[in-house]
Design an enzyme around this catalytic site. Structure first.
Site, PDB file in Angstrom:
ATOM      1  N   LYS A 216       0.672  -1.121  -0.028  1.00  0.00           N
ATOM      2  CA  LYS A 216       0.070  -0.029  -0.001  1.00  0.00           C
ATOM      3  C   LYS A 216       0.745   1.366  -0.040  1.00  0.00           C
ATOM      4  CE  LYS A 216      -4.502  -1.683   1.549  1.00  0.00           C
ATOM      5  NZ  LYS A 216      -5.497  -1.888   2.366  1.00  0.00           N
ATOM      6  N   ARG A 250      -3.808  -9.986   5.128  1.00  0.00           N
ATOM      7  CA  ARG A 250      -4.166  -9.865   3.640  1.00  0.00           C
ATOM      8  C   ARG A 250      -2.937  -9.671   2.776  1.00  0.00           C
ATOM      9  NH1 ARG A 250      -5.980  -6.454  -0.198  1.00  0.00           N
ATOM     10  NH2 ARG A 250      -7.724  -7.285  -1.741  1.00  0.00           N
TER      11      ARG A 250
HETATM   12  C1  9MG Z   1     -10.119  -5.199  -0.732  1.00  0.00           C
HETATM   13  N1  9MG Z   1      -9.327  -4.619   0.065  1.00  0.00           N
HETATM   14  C2  9MG Z   1      -8.247  -3.938  -0.109  1.00  0.00           C
HETATM   15  N2  9MG Z   1      -7.435  -3.495   0.927  1.00  0.00           N
HETATM   16  C3  9MG Z   1      -8.210  -4.236   1.856  1.00  0.00           C
HETATM   17  C4  9MG Z   1      -8.033  -4.316   3.320  1.00  0.00           C
HETATM   18  O1  9MG Z   1      -6.871  -3.672   3.825  1.00  0.00           O
HETATM   19  N3  9MG Z   1      -8.835  -4.926   4.011  1.00  0.00           N
HETATM   20  C5  9MG Z   1      -9.811  -5.742   3.633  1.00  0.00           C
HETATM   21  N4  9MG Z   1     -10.723  -6.352   4.316  1.00  0.00           N
HETATM   22  N5  9MG Z   1      -9.933  -5.636   2.131  1.00  0.00           N
HETATM   23  C6  9MG Z   1      -9.453  -4.905   1.327  1.00  0.00           C
END
Ligand code: 9MG
Length: 272
Positions: A216, A250
Site C-alpha cells: 500500500k 491480507r
Molecule cells: C479489498 N481490500 C483492499 N485492501 C483491503 C484491506 O486492507 N482490508 C480488507 N478487508 N479488504 C481490502
C-alpha cells in the site's frame, strides 16, 4: 513477561484481483486464465484463504457494474472450487455478487463498506457465512483527499463496534465476524502507523482482526518506492501486525509472508 500478542491462529489471505488493470493487456479470457494461474500459485505457496475481488478499491477507482463484477469473479470461484477446498473470500459490496459467489463456493464476505450499502447486511446474514467488516472514512473515490480524525484509534474502534452490533442485530453470530481497521482507506500515513501501533487495542472488540497493508501507499511513501518494489516493506509490516495482534494478514506476496510469519509463530510458541 511478554508484551507481544501473537495469535495462535495466524492466517495468510492471498489477494486475487480480477480487475483488467491487475493483468497485462488481456481481455476477459486472458484475465480469467491469469487469475486462475495466480490463484493456483497462491495455494501452492501456502495461502490459508484467497480473497477474490472484481472491483478495484484503490483511491479514485471507477465503480463497476454488477454484471461485470460477476463475470470477473464467479467463473473463477467455480474453477478454484474444482481443484481446491481452500476457503474463498469474496471482496464485494453488492448483495447479488455475494449471493452468486457463495452459491459458487465462496465461504467469506469481505466488505470494505462493513456491510453499510443497501441490502448487503441482510444478504450476508441470510447467506450464513463469516463476514469481514472494514473501516473506511469517505468513499474509495474521495477517501484520500483530506482524512481527518480527532483520535483515529478511538474512532475506528467505535465504528467497528457499531458495525459488529449491526451485524449481530441482523443475525450474524459473533464467531462469524472479523474486524479490520482498513489501512489506507481514508487515512494518512500517521493515521495508519498509529493504528498499527494500537492494533492490540482492537482485539478488545472480541473478534479476529484482519490487517491489509501489503504494497500500500504508506509503504511506498515511507520507502519512496513504486508498487513493484514494496516486498520488503510489506513483509516488515506483516510481521509487525502479527506481533501486535492481527489474526489474518491480507497480502499479495504469499510465499514470502508465509515464511516471515512462520518465524513469528515460532516466537509465539516460546513461553516466557
Ligand atoms: C479489498 N481490500 C483492499 N485492501 C483491503 C484491506 O486492507 N482490508 C480488507 N478487508 N479488504 C481490502
Amino acid at each position: 513477561m511478554s508484551r507481544l500478542t501473537i495469535s495462535p491462529d495466524l492466517r495468510v489471505m492471498g489477494v486475487v484481483n480480477t480487475t483488467p488493470d491487475s493483468f497485462s493487456d488481456g481481455g476477459q479470457f486472458e484475465c480469467f486464465e491469469s487469475a486462475l494461474d495466480h490463484s493456483k500459485r497462491l495455494i501452492e505457496a501456502g495461502a490459508d484463504i484467497l480473497d477474490i475481488g472484481g472491483e478495484s478499491t484503490r483511491p479514485g477507482a471507477r465503480p463497476v457494474e454488477e454484471a461485470e463484477e460477476r463475470e470477473r469473479t464467479i467463473p473463477l470461484i467455480q474453477a478454484i472450487r474444482e481443484i481446491s477446498n481452500i476457503p474463498i473470500s469474496i471482496d464485494t459490496n453488492k448483495p447479488g455478487v455475494m449471493r452468486a459467489a457463495v452459491d459458487a463456493g465462496a465461504n467469506l464476505i469481505n466488505s470494505i463498506w462493513a456491510l453499510r450499502l443497501p441490502g448487503s447486511l441482510e444478504a450476508a446474514a441470510e447467506l450464513g457465512v463469516p463476514v469481514c467488516l472494514m473501516h473506511m472514512q469517505g468513499t474509495p473515490e474521495t477517501m484520500q483527499q483530506n482524512p481527518v480524525y480527532d483520535d483515529v484509534v478511538a474512532e475506528v474502534k467505535d465504528f467497528l463496534a457499531s458495525r459488529i452490533d449491526a451485524a449481530l442485530d441482523a443475525g450474524i453470530p459473533q464467531e462469524h465476524i472479523i474486524a479490520d481497521p482498513g489501512f489506507g482507506f481514508g487515512k494518512t500515513i500517521e493515521h495508519n502507523l498509529t493504528l498499527l501501533r494500537s492494533l492490540g487495542e482492537l482485539r478488545q472488540l472480541g473478534v479476529p482482526i484482519l490487517a491489509g497493508m501489503s504494497r500500500k501507499g504508506m509503504i511506498g511513501t515511507i520507502l519512496n518506492k513504486p508498487v513493484e518494489q514494496r516486498l520488503y516493506g510489506s513483509l516488515s509490516v506483516a510481521v509487525m501486525a502479527a506481533m501486535l495482534g492481527a489474526d489474518i494478514l491480507r497480502v499479495h506476496d504469499v510465499a514470502e509472508t508465509v515464511d516471515a510469519l512462520a518465524m513469528v509463530k515460532a516466537l509465539g510458541r516460546v513461553s516466557s
